[in-house]
Motif scaffolding. Structure first.
Motif, mmCIF file in Angstrom:
data_model
loop_
_atom_site.group_PDB
_atom_site.id
_atom_site.type_symbol
_atom_site.label_atom_id
_atom_site.label_comp_id
_atom_site.label_asym_id
_atom_site.label_seq_id
_atom_site.Cartn_x
_atom_site.Cartn_y
_atom_site.Cartn_z
ATOM 1 N N GLU A 218 47.700 50.062 -6.597
ATOM 2 C CA GLU A 218 47.953 49.639 -5.216
ATOM 3 C C GLU A 218 47.696 50.748 -4.203
ATOM 4 O O GLU A 218 47.690 50.521 -2.992
ATOM 5 C CB GLU A 218 49.383 49.120 -5.054
ATOM 6 C CG GLU A 218 50.477 50.140 -5.321
ATOM 7 C CD GLU A 218 50.920 50.169 -6.780
ATOM 8 O OE1 GLU A 218 51.981 50.743 -7.050
ATOM 9 O OE2 GLU A 218 50.189 49.609 -7.638
ATOM 10 N N SER A 220 45.275 53.298 -2.277
ATOM 11 C CA SER A 220 43.863 53.330 -1.903
ATOM 12 C C SER A 220 43.514 54.665 -1.266
ATOM 13 O O SER A 220 44.344 55.284 -0.583
ATOM 14 C CB SER A 220 43.564 52.192 -0.916
ATOM 15 O OG SER A 220 42.279 52.335 -0.354
ATOM 16 N N ASP A 255 38.032 52.219 -9.774
ATOM 17 C CA ASP A 255 38.821 51.338 -10.628
ATOM 18 C C ASP A 255 38.164 51.280 -12.000
ATOM 19 O O ASP A 255 37.007 50.890 -12.138
ATOM 20 C CB ASP A 255 38.904 49.935 -10.016
ATOM 21 C CG ASP A 255 39.723 49.927 -8.733
ATOM 22 O OD1 ASP A 255 40.761 50.593 -8.698
ATOM 23 O OD2 ASP A 255 39.317 49.251 -7.757
#
Length: 391
Positions: A218, A220, A255
């Motif tokens: 979560e 960034s 990611d």
């Protein structure tokens, strides 16, 4: 003008190595790249070339000089540190620090100097694997082979549709990728095995360093305060205050996921590098796999071309996937294992544990075993450095 025998899509490491080898062998080809010429090789990316990759490229005669060695990696945890001399354990066979953007820039420059058929700032509009047929900004080509070297979002790979299986696995970890115009803190790689998450220090040049910082999914990069990032990164690396005042040229999200396309060819289309497979950054294997794909495919295409386009043998070309996939899957296995040591969050998911303390204990346990077990250390050194053990 007759159709080229090969159309390569993408001017990354795999596409340019393939183009250079076809150029040398006299196989007619065209390379299509959506970026402008001046944009090629400007974005910092991977930076470690394995020993076997350097030897492979030297044997193929590519105009690249591998001079800056990386011989050691240091594993740091809050309770222990282990400086691991993997070059010594492999018989003086190190990694080489050679950033991907430099490899791309130098090969592109060499090809441009030879007036190679490179179409920069061109987009592919259609791909038909059964033709094979490819349309590039209104111009149609019907080559023997279309090669997708255009990265994870490959237009060539998408065109294969249900002709191939895509084995895709997202992971529960996000890394911030930090580039900084600053000398390395030390003359080797650092992997920090920290309870809050993994951190890394990676040399890219005398005045260029890359860092990784593992964060929850979560979090960034766009929301990260750079002062806090400097402090957290330095603390996990065991170098408090070392990054004070260091400017970051970029902070990006990564990611983690793995993906393998099987087979890596269908109809007249072939996939190389990230277009065919994604691997985690654990162990620095991605660019090395891409280069090896390109060399193997180049040999297949050259043999199929024969002498002046006559009398070729396509056996090696037809066996391309069969040759490369076992190597790719074995490398995926190493990277997956190594990720369990490095990552607090991916290790949690992979181990099936909900206890962060338990997961970190396993990570520290592996570091101590690498320090104390000579058989494990020797295996790791060869797998990590990309060295085939001598009999």
């Amino acid at each position: 003008m007759s159709d080229p025998e090969v159309v390569i899509v993408g001017a990354g490491p795999a596409g340019l190595v393939l183009a250079w080898l076809l150029q040398r062998a006299g196989v007619p080809y065209v390379l299509v790249e959506r970026q402008a010429r001046e944009e090629i090789g400007t974005q910092p990316k991977a930076g470690i070339v394995e020993y076997r990759t350097a030897e492979l490229l030297r044997a193929e005669g590519l105009p690249l000089r591998f001079e800056v060695e990386n011989r050691r990696v240091e594993f740091r945890t809050p309770t222990t540190s282990h400086l691991f001399d993997y070059a010594d354990l492999t018989g003086d066979r190190p990694h080489y620090v050679f950033p991907q953007h430099r490899l791309v820039a130098e090969l592109a420059e060499a090809l441009v100097a030879e007036d190679a058929p490179l179409l920069f700032s061109h987009r592919v509009e259609a791909v038909d694997p059964d033709g094979p047929r490819i349309v590039v900004e209104g111009r149609e080509f019907r080559p023997r082979a279309i090669v997708g070297a255009d990265g994870a979002g490959s237009v060539v790979a998408r065109a294969l549709g249900d002709r191939v299986d895509v084995l895709d696995r997202p992971l529960t970890s996000r890394w911030l990728v930090v580039s900084a115009p600053t000398p390395p803190l030390v003359g080797h790689t650092i992997y920090a095995i920290h309870p809050r998450g993994y951190a890394a220090h990676l040399r890219r040049g005398p005045n260029e360093t890359r860092f990784y910082l593992e964060v929850p999914v979560e979090v960034s990069a766009a929301d990260t305060d750079h002062d806090e990032l400097r402090r957290d990164l330095a603390e996990r690396l065991g170098e408090p205050g070392a990054l004070d005042g260091v400017e970051f040229t970029s902070v990006d999200d990564l990611d983690l996921r793995t993906r393998v396309t099987t087979p890596m060819q269908a109809g007249g289309c072939f996939l190389v590098g990230d277009a065919a497979h994604l691997i985690t950054p654990a162990g620095g294997k991605g660019m090395n796999l891409a280069v090896a794909d390109a060399v193997e495919l180049a040999h297949g295409l050259v043999e199929a071309h024969g002498v002046d386009g006559h009398g070729g043998d396509d056996a090696r070309l037809r066996a391309y996937s069969e040759t490369r996939l076992p190597v790719i899957m074995a490398t995926q296995g190493f990277s997956d294992w190594f990720l369990r040591i490095l990552s607090a969050f991916s290790a949690d998911a992979l181990a099936g544990s909900t206890s962060a303390a338990f997961v970190h204990g396993m990570r520290e346990g592996w570091v101590r075993r690498l320090r104390d077990d000579p058989l494990l250390a020797r295996w790791f050194a060869h797998a990590y450095a990309g060295v085939d053990p001598r009999p």
